[in-house]
Design a protein around this motif. Structure first.
Motif, PDB file in Angstrom:
ATOM      1  N   TYR A 238       0.435  -0.979   0.440  1.00 29.49           N
ATOM      2  CA  TYR A 238       0.031  -0.262   0.051  1.00 29.49           C
ATOM      3  C   TYR A 238       1.260   1.198  -0.043  1.00 29.49           C
ATOM      4  CZ  TYR A 238      -4.083  -3.182   1.110  1.00 29.49           C
ATOM      5  OH  TYR A 238      -4.611  -4.216   0.835  1.00 29.49           O
ATOM      6  N   TYR A 239       2.451   1.545  -0.272  1.00 29.93           N
ATOM      7  CA  TYR A 239       2.709   2.565   0.018  1.00 29.93           C
ATOM      8  C   TYR A 239       3.980   2.540  -0.868  1.00 29.93           C
ATOM      9  CZ  TYR A 239      -0.206   3.146   4.323  1.00 29.93           C
ATOM     10  OH  TYR A 239      -1.231   3.448   5.158  1.00 29.93           O
ATOM     11  N   THR A 240       4.545   1.556  -0.997  1.00 26.68           N
ATOM     12  CA  THR A 240       5.645   1.723  -2.382  1.00 26.68           C
ATOM     13  C   THR A 240       5.045   0.884  -3.872  1.00 26.68           C
ATOM     14  OG1 THR A 240       6.517  -0.485  -2.399  1.00 26.68           O
ATOM     15  CG2 THR A 240       7.399   0.473  -0.532  1.00 26.68           C
ATOM     16  N   ASP A 241       6.074   1.152  -4.476  1.00 22.42           N
ATOM     17  CA  ASP A 241       5.608   0.565  -5.822  1.00 22.42           C
ATOM     18  C   ASP A 241       6.744  -0.810  -5.489  1.00 22.42           C
ATOM     19  OD1 ASP A 241       8.007   1.800  -5.920  1.00 22.42           O
ATOM     20  OD2 ASP A 241       7.826   2.751  -8.305  1.00 22.42           O
ATOM     21  N   SER A 242       7.064  -1.441  -4.822  1.00 21.43           N
ATOM     22  CA  SER A 242       7.242  -2.996  -4.699  1.00 21.43           C
ATOM     23  C   SER A 242       6.865  -3.959  -6.117  1.00 21.43           C
ATOM     24  CB  SER A 242       6.973  -3.552  -3.368  1.00 21.43           C
ATOM     25  OG  SER A 242       7.695  -4.534  -3.830  1.00 21.43           O
ATOM     26  N   PRO A 243       7.386  -4.759  -7.051  1.00 18.65           N
ATOM     27  CA  PRO A 243       7.367  -5.305  -7.924  1.00 18.65           C
ATOM     28  C   PRO A 243       6.996  -6.597  -7.493  1.00 18.65           C
ATOM     29  CG  PRO A 243       9.107  -4.815  -8.660  1.00 18.65           C
ATOM     30  CD  PRO A 243       8.877  -4.406  -7.244  1.00 18.65           C
ATOM     31  N   VAL A 244       7.448  -7.372  -6.263  1.00 16.30           N
ATOM     32  CA  VAL A 244       7.071  -8.677  -6.296  1.00 16.30           C
ATOM     33  C   VAL A 244       7.116  -8.086  -4.400  1.00 16.30           C
ATOM     34  CG1 VAL A 244       8.145  -9.715  -7.180  1.00 16.30           C
ATOM     35  CG2 VAL A 244       9.556  -8.035  -5.361  1.00 16.30           C
TER      36      VAL A 244
ATOM     37  N   ALA B 136      16.456 -16.072  -5.152  1.00 13.34           N
ATOM     38  CA  ALA B 136      17.034 -16.141  -6.722  1.00 13.34           C
ATOM     39  C   ALA B 136      16.652 -15.718  -7.431  1.00 13.34           C
ATOM     40  CB  ALA B 136      17.612 -17.493  -6.508  1.00 13.34           C
ATOM     41  N   PHE B 137      15.064 -16.582  -7.505  1.00 12.74           N
ATOM     42  CA  PHE B 137      14.149 -16.154  -8.791  1.00 12.74           C
ATOM     43  C   PHE B 137      13.121 -15.069  -8.406  1.00 12.74           C
ATOM     44  CE2 PHE B 137      13.803 -20.994  -7.476  1.00 12.74           C
ATOM     45  CZ  PHE B 137      13.448 -21.353  -9.291  1.00 12.74           C
ATOM     46  N   LEU B 138      13.048 -14.557  -6.944  1.00 15.32           N
ATOM     47  CA  LEU B 138      12.988 -12.731  -7.084  1.00 15.32           C
ATOM     48  C   LEU B 138      13.821 -11.789  -7.880  1.00 15.32           C
ATOM     49  CD1 LEU B 138      11.710 -12.601  -3.211  1.00 15.32           C
ATOM     50  CD2 LEU B 138       9.810 -12.862  -5.283  1.00 15.32           C
ATOM     51  N   TYR B 139      14.978 -12.215  -7.367  1.00 19.05           N
ATOM     52  CA  TYR B 139      15.862 -11.224  -8.161  1.00 19.05           C
ATOM     53  C   TYR B 139      16.100 -11.584  -9.548  1.00 19.05           C
ATOM     54  CZ  TYR B 139      17.026 -10.717  -3.426  1.00 19.05           C
ATOM     55  OH  TYR B 139      17.179 -10.512  -2.271  1.00 19.05           O
ATOM     56  N   GLY B 140      16.496 -12.426 -10.133  1.00 20.17           N
ATOM     57  CA  GLY B 140      15.154 -12.903 -11.485  1.00 20.17           C
ATOM     58  C   GLY B 140      15.174 -12.188 -12.272  1.00 20.17           C
ATOM     59  N   PHE B 141      13.932 -12.056 -11.842  1.00 25.69           N
ATOM     60  CA  PHE B 141      12.727 -11.148 -12.196  1.00 25.69           C
ATOM     61  C   PHE B 141      13.118  -9.555 -12.135  1.00 25.69           C
ATOM     62  CE2 PHE B 141       9.238  -8.253 -11.082  1.00 25.69           C
ATOM     63  CZ  PHE B 141       7.889  -8.929 -11.901  1.00 25.69           C
ATOM     64  N   LYS B 142      14.158  -8.876 -11.696  1.00 22.33           N
ATOM     65  CA  LYS B 142      14.290  -7.859 -11.416  1.00 22.33           C
ATOM     66  C   LYS B 142      15.574  -8.013 -12.058  1.00 22.33           C
ATOM     67  CE  LYS B 142      13.254  -4.377  -9.945  1.00 22.33           C
ATOM     68  NZ  LYS B 142      12.084  -3.014 -10.818  1.00 22.33           N
ATOM     69  N   GLY B 143      16.263  -8.731 -12.873  1.00 23.03           N
ATOM     70  CA  GLY B 143      17.137  -9.101 -14.102  1.00 23.03           C
ATOM     71  C   GLY B 143      18.864  -8.726 -12.782  1.00 23.03           C
ATOM     72  N   LEU B 144      18.773  -8.949 -11.937  1.00 25.46           N
ATOM     73  CA  LEU B 144      19.946  -8.701 -10.955  1.00 25.46           C
ATOM     74  C   LEU B 144      21.039 -10.268 -11.211  1.00 25.46           C
ATOM     75  CD1 LEU B 144      18.631  -7.096  -7.813  1.00 25.46           C
ATOM     76  CD2 LEU B 144      19.873  -5.975  -9.850  1.00 25.46           C
ATOM     77  N   TRP B 145      21.678 -10.253 -11.970  1.00 22.48           N
ATOM     78  CA  TRP B 145      21.951 -11.554 -12.363  1.00 22.48           C
ATOM     79  C   TRP B 145      22.889 -11.688 -11.523  1.00 22.48           C
ATOM     80  CZ3 TRP B 145      18.213 -14.279 -13.729  1.00 22.48           C
ATOM     81  CH2 TRP B 145      17.140 -13.425 -15.394  1.00 22.48           C
TER      82      TRP B 145
END
Length: 199
Positions: free
Chosen positions: A118-124, A161-170
């Motif tokens: 409710y207070y951020t634009d977090s995608p996950v 690891a899956f969450l960071y892959g979603f944001k392209g932080l390889w």
């Protein structure tokens, strides 16, 4: 070929340095080396920036917590055994802590989920809240040298690891996949130490 790599490196050097130090941190924690904590502190300071830029806000706050708990863990590993002058030894978490640990985990998860949703634009928001809540509890358990903390890290690292892959932080994806394998090894290593102590 060199130019794209150098461009990527100049844009991601903080994350890359954090990942390299993260490898050192997990290796030192498996070995129960006191340098676990200063290396962890520096790693966390770098990842505060990485997660802020990537909008992983709960993970950013988690890194701030890690900076503080690194100081606590550093002291506790050196001075946390009240019955002896020796350093703290590996132990099982007392049964009386199980309910409070579960309760704190659930409350932290719900708090972070509400804030992120409710207070951020977090995608996950769900995944970020879950890994953050469990990581807070697991790091406290590490500071107390409870062997069960590795079981929480196995799940958290693999899921992260899956969450960071979603944001392209390889580099961070690779770090957390390696963390998962090292957490399995860390659990076995600490459990063997515990068996030797009990023998």
């Amino acid at each position: 070929m060199i130019d794209p790599f150098l461009t990527w490196l100049s844009a991601n050097y903080v994350e890359l340095l954090g990942a390299v130090l993260g490898f050192a941190y997990i290796f030192l924690s498996i070995r129960q080396h006191i340098f676990t904590w200063p290396v962890g502190l520096l790693t966390s300071a770098l990842y505060v920036y990485v997660f802020l830029v990537s909008k992983f806000y709960a993970d950013m706050l988690l890194q701030v917590y890690y900076v503080g708990v690194s100081i606590y863990g550093w002291y506790f590993w050196l001075k946390g055994n009240p019955n002896s002058e020796k350093e703290l030894r590996v132990s099982r978490m007392p049964l009386k802590f199980y309910f409070p640990v579960i309760l704190v985990s659930v409350l932290l998860f719900l708090l972070f989920l509400f804030g992120l949703k409710y207070y951020t634009d977090s995608p996950v928001p769900f995944g970020d809240s879950l890994t953050t809540a469990l990581s807070i509890v697991a790091t406290w358990m590490l500071a107390r040298k409870y062997v069960e903390h590795w079981l929480i890290w196995i799940f958290v690292d693999f899921f992260s690891a899956f969450l960071y892959g979603f944001k392209g932080l390889w580099p961070t994806v690779i770090l957390f996949l390696v963390y998962t394998g090292m957490a399995v090894y860390g659990y076995r290593s600490w459990r063997n130490d515990l068996i030797k102590q009990d023998a």
